[in-house]
Design a protein around this motif. Structure first.
Motif, mmCIF file in Angstrom:
data_model
loop_
_atom_site.group_PDB
_atom_site.id
_atom_site.type_symbol
_atom_site.label_atom_id
_atom_site.label_comp_id
_atom_site.label_asym_id
_atom_site.label_seq_id
_atom_site.Cartn_x
_atom_site.Cartn_y
_atom_site.Cartn_z
ATOM 1 N N LEU A 1 0.828 -1.204 0.000
ATOM 2 C CA LEU A 1 0.000 0.000 0.000
ATOM 3 C C LEU A 1 0.863 1.255 0.000
ATOM 4 C CD1 LEU A 1 -2.798 -1.157 2.442
ATOM 5 C CD2 LEU A 1 -2.964 -0.868 -0.036
ATOM 6 N N VAL A 2 1.936 1.233 0.759
ATOM 7 C CA VAL A 2 2.842 2.383 0.797
ATOM 8 C C VAL A 2 3.455 2.614 -0.586
ATOM 9 C CG1 VAL A 2 5.044 3.196 1.751
ATOM 10 C CG2 VAL A 2 3.298 2.251 3.269
ATOM 11 N N GLN A 3 3.753 1.533 -1.303
ATOM 12 C CA GLN A 3 4.295 1.669 -2.664
ATOM 13 C C GLN A 3 3.365 2.457 -3.569
ATOM 14 O OE1 GLN A 3 5.057 -2.111 -4.441
ATOM 15 N NE2 GLN A 3 7.146 -2.182 -3.693
ATOM 16 N N ARG A 4 2.089 2.357 -3.315
ATOM 17 C CA ARG A 4 1.104 3.070 -4.131
ATOM 18 C C ARG A 4 0.626 4.348 -3.442
ATOM 19 N NH1 ARG A 4 -0.595 0.081 -8.904
ATOM 20 N NH2 ARG A 4 1.198 -1.267 -9.189
ATOM 21 N N ASP A 5 1.453 4.857 -2.542
ATOM 22 C CA ASP A 5 1.192 6.114 -1.827
ATOM 23 C C ASP A 5 -0.083 6.083 -0.993
ATOM 24 O OD1 ASP A 5 3.530 7.361 -2.784
ATOM 25 O OD2 ASP A 5 2.515 7.851 -4.668
ATOM 26 N N LEU A 6 -0.370 4.945 -0.404
ATOM 27 C CA LEU A 6 -1.497 4.816 0.520
ATOM 28 C C LEU A 6 -0.949 4.483 1.900
ATOM 29 C CD1 LEU A 6 -3.900 2.695 -1.679
ATOM 30 C CD2 LEU A 6 -4.098 5.120 -1.153
ATOM 31 N N ASP A 7 -1.401 5.209 2.895
ATOM 32 C CA ASP A 7 -0.959 4.971 4.265
ATOM 33 C C ASP A 7 -1.903 3.967 4.916
ATOM 34 O OD1 ASP A 7 -0.007 5.031 6.838
ATOM 35 O OD2 ASP A 7 -0.747 7.049 7.271
ATOM 36 N N PRO A 8 -1.411 2.758 5.244
ATOM 37 C CA PRO A 8 -2.300 1.765 5.848
ATOM 38 C C PRO A 8 -2.732 2.127 7.261
ATOM 39 C CG PRO A 8 -0.064 0.920 5.722
ATOM 40 C CD PRO A 8 -0.073 2.249 5.028
ATOM 41 N N GLY A 9 -1.962 2.966 7.932
ATOM 42 C CA GLY A 9 -2.320 3.387 9.282
ATOM 43 C C GLY A 9 -2.651 2.205 10.171
ATOM 44 N N SER A 10 -3.746 2.310 10.886
ATOM 45 C CA SER A 10 -4.158 1.235 11.791
ATOM 46 C C SER A 10 -5.375 0.486 11.253
ATOM 47 C CB SER A 10 -4.468 1.813 13.173
ATOM 48 O OG SER A 10 -5.532 2.739 13.072
ATOM 49 N N ALA A 11 -5.552 0.532 9.950
ATOM 50 C CA ALA A 11 -6.694 -0.150 9.329
ATOM 51 C C ALA A 11 -6.604 -1.655 9.551
ATOM 52 C CB ALA A 11 -6.725 0.150 7.834
ATOM 53 N N SER A 12 -7.755 -2.291 9.605
ATOM 54 C CA SER A 12 -7.794 -3.748 9.755
ATOM 55 C C SER A 12 -7.231 -4.404 8.497
ATOM 56 C CB SER A 12 -9.232 -4.219 9.977
ATOM 57 O OG SER A 12 -9.983 -4.056 8.787
ATOM 58 N N MET A 13 -6.884 -5.651 8.626
ATOM 59 C CA MET A 13 -6.327 -6.359 7.470
ATOM 60 C C MET A 13 -7.365 -6.487 6.361
ATOM 61 S SD MET A 13 -3.545 -7.372 6.491
ATOM 62 C CE MET A 13 -2.752 -8.386 5.318
ATOM 63 N N ARG A 14 -8.607 -6.712 6.702
ATOM 64 C CA ARG A 14 -9.662 -6.815 5.690
ATOM 65 C C ARG A 14 -9.754 -5.505 4.906
ATOM 66 N NH1 ARG A 14 -10.792 -9.780 2.316
ATOM 67 N NH2 ARG A 14 -10.254 -11.382 3.781
ATOM 68 N N THR A 15 -9.655 -4.373 5.607
ATOM 69 C CA THR A 15 -9.691 -3.070 4.946
ATOM 70 C C THR A 15 -8.463 -2.890 4.063
ATOM 71 O OG1 THR A 15 -10.959 -2.127 6.764
ATOM 72 C CG2 THR A 15 -9.777 -0.578 5.347
ATOM 73 N N ARG A 16 -7.317 -3.294 4.564
ATOM 74 C CA ARG A 16 -6.087 -3.183 3.764
ATOM 75 C C ARG A 16 -6.183 -4.012 2.489
ATOM 76 N NH1 ARG A 16 -0.971 -3.052 7.935
ATOM 77 N NH2 ARG A 16 -1.781 -1.378 9.236
ATOM 78 N N LEU A 17 -6.755 -5.198 2.596
ATOM 79 C CA LEU A 17 -6.896 -6.041 1.408
ATOM 80 C C LEU A 17 -7.860 -5.417 0.405
ATOM 81 C CD1 LEU A 17 -6.915 -9.563 3.071
ATOM 82 C CD2 LEU A 17 -5.102 -8.579 1.657
ATOM 83 N N SER A 18 -8.894 -4.758 0.895
ATOM 84 C CA SER A 18 -9.821 -4.054 -0.005
ATOM 85 C C SER A 18 -9.112 -2.898 -0.700
ATOM 86 C CB SER A 18 -11.030 -3.530 0.773
ATOM 87 O OG SER A 18 -11.782 -4.597 1.273
ATOM 88 N N CYS A 19 -8.310 -2.167 0.056
ATOM 89 C CA CYS A 19 -7.534 -1.069 -0.536
ATOM 90 C C CYS A 19 -6.536 -1.600 -1.563
ATOM 91 C CB CYS A 19 -6.797 -0.293 0.551
ATOM 92 S SG CYS A 19 -7.878 0.647 1.636
ATOM 93 N N LEU A 20 -5.998 -2.764 -1.289
ATOM 94 C CA LEU A 20 -5.041 -3.381 -2.207
ATOM 95 C C LEU A 20 -5.687 -3.662 -3.564
ATOM 96 C CD1 LEU A 20 -2.070 -4.276 -1.781
ATOM 97 C CD2 LEU A 20 -2.942 -6.567 -1.410
ATOM 98 N N GLN A 21 -6.946 -4.082 -3.549
ATOM 99 C CA GLN A 21 -7.652 -4.348 -4.804
ATOM 100 C C GLN A 21 -7.751 -3.093 -5.655
ATOM 101 O OE1 GLN A 21 -11.363 -6.048 -3.546
ATOM 102 N NE2 GLN A 21 -10.513 -8.113 -3.439
ATOM 103 N N VAL A 22 -8.007 -1.970 -5.015
ATOM 104 C CA VAL A 22 -8.128 -0.704 -5.744
ATOM 105 C C VAL A 22 -6.751 -0.190 -6.155
ATOM 106 C CG1 VAL A 22 -8.888 1.696 -5.572
ATOM 107 C CG2 VAL A 22 -10.288 -0.132 -4.595
ATOM 108 N N ALA A 23 -5.788 -0.294 -5.250
ATOM 109 C CA ALA A 23 -4.451 0.227 -5.524
ATOM 110 C C ALA A 23 -3.760 -0.527 -6.657
ATOM 111 C CB ALA A 23 -3.597 0.166 -4.262
#
Length: 116
Positions: free
Chosen positions: A36-58
């Motif tokens: 996520l950081v590679q795509r300029d997204l800060d994962p912060g304290s998001a849950s893993m499920r949320t991070r995986l959803s963001c990964l799909q978009v990123a």
């Protein structure tokens, strides 16, 4: 950290497969944050499920990255949780999961080199 998981799988502990999966899962969580950081997204304290959803978009341009990540997360989560009615992961299964995390990390390293 994944080397430690591999070392555990060669050890004598009867719980070595589950221990290795825990280590692989921790490594995987760091890997997803790095993706996520590679795509300029800060994962912060998001849950893993949320991070995986963001990964799909990123990684819309690389849908296999998100698909692999979803699969790895589901399998590692299942392997790390113990239920009285289920057998734990075998050493062979744990090796396969560790290898999938390593493979995903390799795909990402390649994409970083190509993008740079």
């Amino acid at each position: 950290m994944l080397e430690r998981a591999d070392d555990l799988l060669r050890g004598p502990s009867p719980h070595r497969a589950r221990f290795a999966c825990w280590i692989a899962r921790s490594s995987f969580e760091l890997l997803v944050a790095g993706l996520l950081v590679q795509r300029d997204l800060d994962p912060g304290s998001a849950s893993m499920r949320t991070r995986l959803s963001c990964l799909q978009v990123a990684y819309l341009d690389r849908p296999e990255v998100a698909a692999r990540a979803d699969y790895i997360w589901a399998r590692l989560s299942q392997a790390c949780h113990q239920h009285a009615y289920e057998l734990g992961p075998t050493v062979h299964e744990a090796r396969g999961l560790v290898a999938r995390v390593v493979d995903l990390a390799g795909v990402i390293r390649v994409s970083v080199e190509v993008d740079a």
